[in-house]
Design a protein around this motif. Structure first.
Motif, PDB file in Angstrom:
ATOM      1  N   UNK A 452     -12.360  15.217  -2.813  1.00 13.41           N
ATOM      2  CA  UNK A 452     -12.657  15.479  -4.296  1.00 13.41           C
ATOM      3  C   UNK A 452     -12.979  14.409  -4.999  1.00 13.41           C
ATOM      4  N   UNK A 453     -12.718  13.209  -4.220  1.00 19.19           N
ATOM      5  CA  UNK A 453     -12.762  11.720  -5.064  1.00 19.19           C
ATOM      6  C   UNK A 453     -11.615  11.627  -6.132  1.00 19.19           C
ATOM      7  N   UNK A 454     -10.603  12.258  -5.803  1.00 20.32           N
ATOM      8  CA  UNK A 454      -9.067  12.013  -6.687  1.00 20.32           C
ATOM      9  C   UNK A 454      -8.242  10.880  -6.029  1.00 20.32           C
ATOM     10  N   UNK A 455      -8.442   9.747  -7.073  1.00 20.45           N
ATOM     11  CA  UNK A 455      -7.393   8.756  -6.321  1.00 20.45           C
ATOM     12  C   UNK A 455      -6.009   9.110  -6.864  1.00 20.45           C
ATOM     13  N   UNK A 456      -5.204   8.804  -5.968  1.00 24.77           N
ATOM     14  CA  UNK A 456      -3.815   9.235  -6.382  1.00 24.77           C
ATOM     15  C   UNK A 456      -2.825   8.238  -5.715  1.00 24.77           C
ATOM     16  N   UNK A 457      -1.628   7.998  -6.471  1.00 25.52           N
ATOM     17  CA  UNK A 457      -0.679   7.072  -5.947  1.00 25.52           C
ATOM     18  C   UNK A 457       0.302   7.542  -5.088  1.00 25.52           C
ATOM     19  N   UNK A 458       0.585   6.625  -4.174  1.00 26.73           N
ATOM     20  CA  UNK A 458       1.785   7.077  -3.092  1.00 26.73           C
ATOM     21  C   UNK A 458       3.088   6.569  -3.545  1.00 26.73           C
ATOM     22  N   UNK A 459       4.058   7.314  -3.455  1.00 31.02           N
ATOM     23  CA  UNK A 459       5.541   6.919  -4.108  1.00 31.02           C
ATOM     24  C   UNK A 459       6.256   6.094  -2.774  1.00 31.02           C
ATOM     25  N   UNK A 460       6.862   5.141  -2.909  1.00 33.66           N
ATOM     26  CA  UNK A 460       7.616   4.643  -1.656  1.00 33.66           C
ATOM     27  C   UNK A 460       9.086   5.457  -1.692  1.00 33.66           C
ATOM     28  N   UNK A 461       9.403   5.819  -0.423  1.00 35.51           N
ATOM     29  CA  UNK A 461      10.649   6.723  -0.672  1.00 35.51           C
ATOM     30  C   UNK A 461      11.671   5.969  -0.142  1.00 35.51           C
ATOM     31  N   UNK A 462      11.368   5.122   0.937  1.00 34.30           N
ATOM     32  CA  UNK A 462      12.673   4.658   1.846  1.00 34.30           C
ATOM     33  C   UNK A 462      11.872   3.222   2.352  1.00 34.30           C
ATOM     34  N   UNK A 463      12.760   2.374   2.627  1.00 34.04           N
ATOM     35  CA  UNK A 463      12.395   1.188   3.266  1.00 34.04           C
ATOM     36  C   UNK A 463      11.816   1.182   4.543  1.00 34.04           C
ATOM     37  N   UNK A 464      11.100   0.021   5.138  1.00 39.18           N
ATOM     38  CA  UNK A 464      10.289   0.375   6.398  1.00 39.18           C
ATOM     39  C   UNK A 464      11.394   0.436   7.538  1.00 39.18           C
ATOM     40  N   UNK A 465      10.887   0.976   8.660  1.00 43.90           N
ATOM     41  CA  UNK A 465      11.652   1.202   9.944  1.00 43.90           C
ATOM     42  C   UNK A 465      11.599  -0.196  10.397  1.00 43.90           C
ATOM     43  N   UNK A 466      12.872  -0.342  10.896  1.00 45.63           N
ATOM     44  CA  UNK A 466      13.017  -1.823  11.623  1.00 45.63           C
ATOM     45  C   UNK A 466      12.367  -3.100  11.024  1.00 45.63           C
ATOM     46  N   UNK A 467      11.621  -3.817  11.775  1.00 44.31           N
ATOM     47  CA  UNK A 467      11.109  -5.063  11.256  1.00 44.31           C
ATOM     48  C   UNK A 467       9.513  -4.689  10.862  1.00 44.31           C
ATOM     49  N   UNK A 468       9.056  -3.404  10.852  1.00 37.46           N
ATOM     50  CA  UNK A 468       7.705  -3.030  10.468  1.00 37.46           C
ATOM     51  C   UNK A 468       7.366  -3.570   9.098  1.00 37.46           C
TER      52      UNK A 468
END
Length: 678
Positions: A452-468
């Protein structure tokens, strides 16, 4: 325990959810009660959206092919190799010898950066993504009619509608929270009309179910409009004030009488008349469609016919009144908005428009290519003949998602160099020369744009896995290795650049999205509240255009050798190529294998019973699923989901494409069925 607000990574609904974090690990998911889309509910995929992020199969460090195997490497080794090989190929064969696939699973910021990388760093417009395979027909069809190729209304309006016309969408299974709103509207007294060859889950709730033959959507819609015109049900004032080209369109309609259309579609003439009258006379009417409309060689014409219908009846430009393409993936709308397409920059500004091109050249300080690039299908054809030498694929799995998979594999195998950037190993990464491990949705920041064209923020919950690493960090690091500076303090700064260059996103900045509900584009400046529905006083391009269309049969109808019609789609417990959902225990438990739906009459004739092993063959290959005998699928038609690599439906599908949108005809091809087991 912490609860981090974010956005579901599955379908285009864009549901708000919380990730539960304990001791640095994600332990669960819960819905946002206040979110306007899901209002405290989630589908089964949403409730389990956290599980794949912690699966042991996650790619944790870069891999480089040495001989026949992939070996662990450092980031410097991997990025230096990618930069060197892409640079060599560009110098030797030209920038258009390289193709880029961006991703509807990645954020707006990452898609923008990938688009910028292709054009400013490599110097090619050869960038595309999976929207080519699902809604490129929408972008082309609605943009030509209205000037904008997106959903015209908000999801929250659905419950107040009086009529819902759903064509080519199994909404309750594929967009469950939108389906929830639809069923609530029905409970409030709304009329639900469904047009679909299969008796889908949502068709069970319909007041009227039109079971037209697959591939006859244009004829059905033209028949409905023929009745609206012939019975004087046209919104003449709307047509006169706000549209153009009505007369030649009206002349073409005369060929599609209800009796003629009944012969083409199999839908009774009286049912066509009944639907036309109900739809035209109820003002709070909303039309919804999905891949059942778009994935045809006439996909653009199907969309144009839908657009003609809403204009003819004046059902657009108001709340609870419009045309609403339901986008498949969580950020397929955003990836299109960001210009991850071969012919446009962000905001659908054409690469052939000298003024738009100069704007991006000044911002990026780089001369940009003039001609549109290759689509996904064209890249595969170019790789097969040797003119495309390298591909960089981010978050896509074409060896499962593209039609005629044997052809796709042969094409990819002929590349000189292949880079895959993803969170899991998949069918495509098995052929890669370099694999770059990316962070999942739970491990990064940025934005998604829902259907529906709704731009929404992601929240960073944890750090990246390994070296990703987050995809944006990988792209920027690679650009630096190739001599072009792409340095940002964070995704918020990328969005600031997007806002400067993209009129429809001009007022969309991260700090304005922090309430968790986002903003709907167009949002032209920082004081604008966003736009819940489109085309209120005028269409984006001024007048809406009636575009004449005519019925064209599918490219590959059934015949004596291949007497069944195959259609493909998704299941409620699974999602696309299965890389996420098939690593989620609940989802895999519920739908552990591929089943081919076959009508009881066809099954009896072939001696097939429930769970009999069968061979389904097309002119391109064969697979061997078990049978599901059900009346959901009409006689002469079989349905196969495309999530299962062990019985990959896209081995069978037809690569014939719509001439404009270049979308393949996934929804119709000819197959034969043989019983091979008990």
């Amino acid at each position: 325990m912490k609860k981090i607000m974010t956005v579901c990574p599955y379908c285009g609904c864009g549901c708000g959810l919380y990730l539960h974090v304990e001791n640095g690990r994600i332990t669960g998911t819960s819905p946002s009660r206040a979110h306007p889309v899901n209002r405290g509910s989630l589908c089964v995929k949403g409730w389990n959206a956290h599980e794949f992020a912690t699966h042991p199969d996650r790619l944790k460090y870069p891999l480089i092919r040495k001989g026949k195997s992939l070996k662990r490497a450092t980031w410097d080794e991997a990025l230096n190799l990618v930069a060197a090989r892409l640079g060599e190929i560009r110098t030797k064969h030209g920038p258009d010898s390289i193709g880029i696939l961006s991703s509807a699973k990645c954020t707006n910021e990452e898609n923008y950066l990938m688009m910028k990388f292709a054009r400013a760093v490599l110097g090619t417009n050869n960038i595309d993504h999976c929207a080519r395979l699902c809604h490129s027909s929408t972008v082309g069809g609605l943009a030509a009619a209205f000037g904008s190729g997106a959903m015209t209304n908000s999801i929250s309006e659905i419950t107040d509608a009086s009529l819902l016309f759903v064509i080519g969408s199994n909404t309750t299974e594929q967009h469950p929270m939108i389906g929830m709103h639809m069923l609530e509207a029905v409970d409030r007294g709304a009329t639900l009309i469904v047009a679909d060859p299969r008796r889908t889950q949502i068709a069970e709730f319909a007041h009227i179910h039109l079971r037209h033959r697959s591939g006859t959507d244009v004829a059905l819609l033209m028949g409905i409009m023929n009745v609206i015109v012939s019975e004087g049900l046209v919104d003449a004032d709307f047509v006169r004030r706000r549209t153009e080209n009505f007369d030649p369109f009206e002349e073409e309609l005369k060929r599609y009488s209800p009796a003629t259309v009944e012969g083409i579609t199999g839908v009774k003439a009286n049912d066509i008349r009944r639907v036309a009258r109900i739809y035209a006379m109820e003002k709070r009417s909303m039309l919804f469609y999905a891949m059942g409309i778009t994935q045809h060689i006439t996909g653009v014409d199907n969309v144009r016919a839908c657009a003609n219908l809403v204009m003819l009846s004046g059902h657009i430009g108001l709340p609870m009144s419009g045309i609403n393409p339901l986008r498949g993936q969580n950020n397929v709308q955003g990836a299109c908005d960001m210009g991850a397409l071969p012919n446009v920059y962000s905001g659908y500004q054409k690469v052939t428009d000298a003024r738009a091109r100069r704007k991006f050249e000044r911002a990026w300080r780089k001369k940009l290519p003039v001609n549109p690039g290759l689509t996904i299908m064209e890249m595969m054809d170019a790789a097969r003949v040797g003119s495309l030498k390298a591909m960089y694929i981010m978050g896509e799995n074409p060896l499962m998602s593209d039609p005629d998979l044997h052809h796709v594999r042969e094409s990819v195998e002929r590349l000189e160099f292949l880079v895959v950037q993803d969170i899991f190993p998949n069918e495509t990464s098995g052929l890669a020369d370099v694999i770059l491990p990316a962070a999942s949705f739970a491990e990064k920041e940025g934005t998604f744009t829902n259907t529906e064209r709704r731009v929404q923020l992601l929240g960073r919950a944890v750090g990246a896995v390994g070296e990703s690493m987050p995809d944006d960090g990988i792209i920027c690091a690679l650009a630096e290795k190739m001599g072009y500076s792409m340095s940002y303090r964070g995704p918020y700064e990328v969005m600031e650049e997007i806002a400067l260059l993209t009129p429809s996103y001009g007022g969309i900045l991260h700090h304005r999205l922090s309430d968790g509900f986002g903003l709907q584009w167009p949002c032209p400046d920082s004081s604008h509240p966003g736009t819940p529905y489109l085309h209120r006083k005028k269409f984006a391009k001024g007048l809406g255009t009636f575009i004449t269309v005519e019925f064209q049969p599918p490219d590959e109808p059934p015949d004596e050798a291949y007497p069944f019609l195959l259609t493909t789609g998704r299941l409620s417990f699974h999602y696309h190529t299965g890389t996420m959902c098939r690593r989620t225990a609940v989802l895999e438990r519920e739908e552990p294998e591929c089943l081919v739906e076959i009508n009881p009459a066809d099954a009896e004739r072939l001696g097939i019973r429930k769970r009999t092993r069968v061979r389904v063959s097309s002119r391109r290959g064969s697979i061997e699923p078990r049978a599901l005998v059900t009346g959901r699928t009409p006689e002469g038609t079989v349905f196969i989901p495309f999530h299962f690599m062990e019985a990959a439906a896209n081995i069978l599908t037809n690569p014939a494409t719509d001439p404009g949108a270049k979308i393949p005809e996934y929804k119709v091809c000819a197959v034969k069925i043989e019983k091979i087991g008990t």
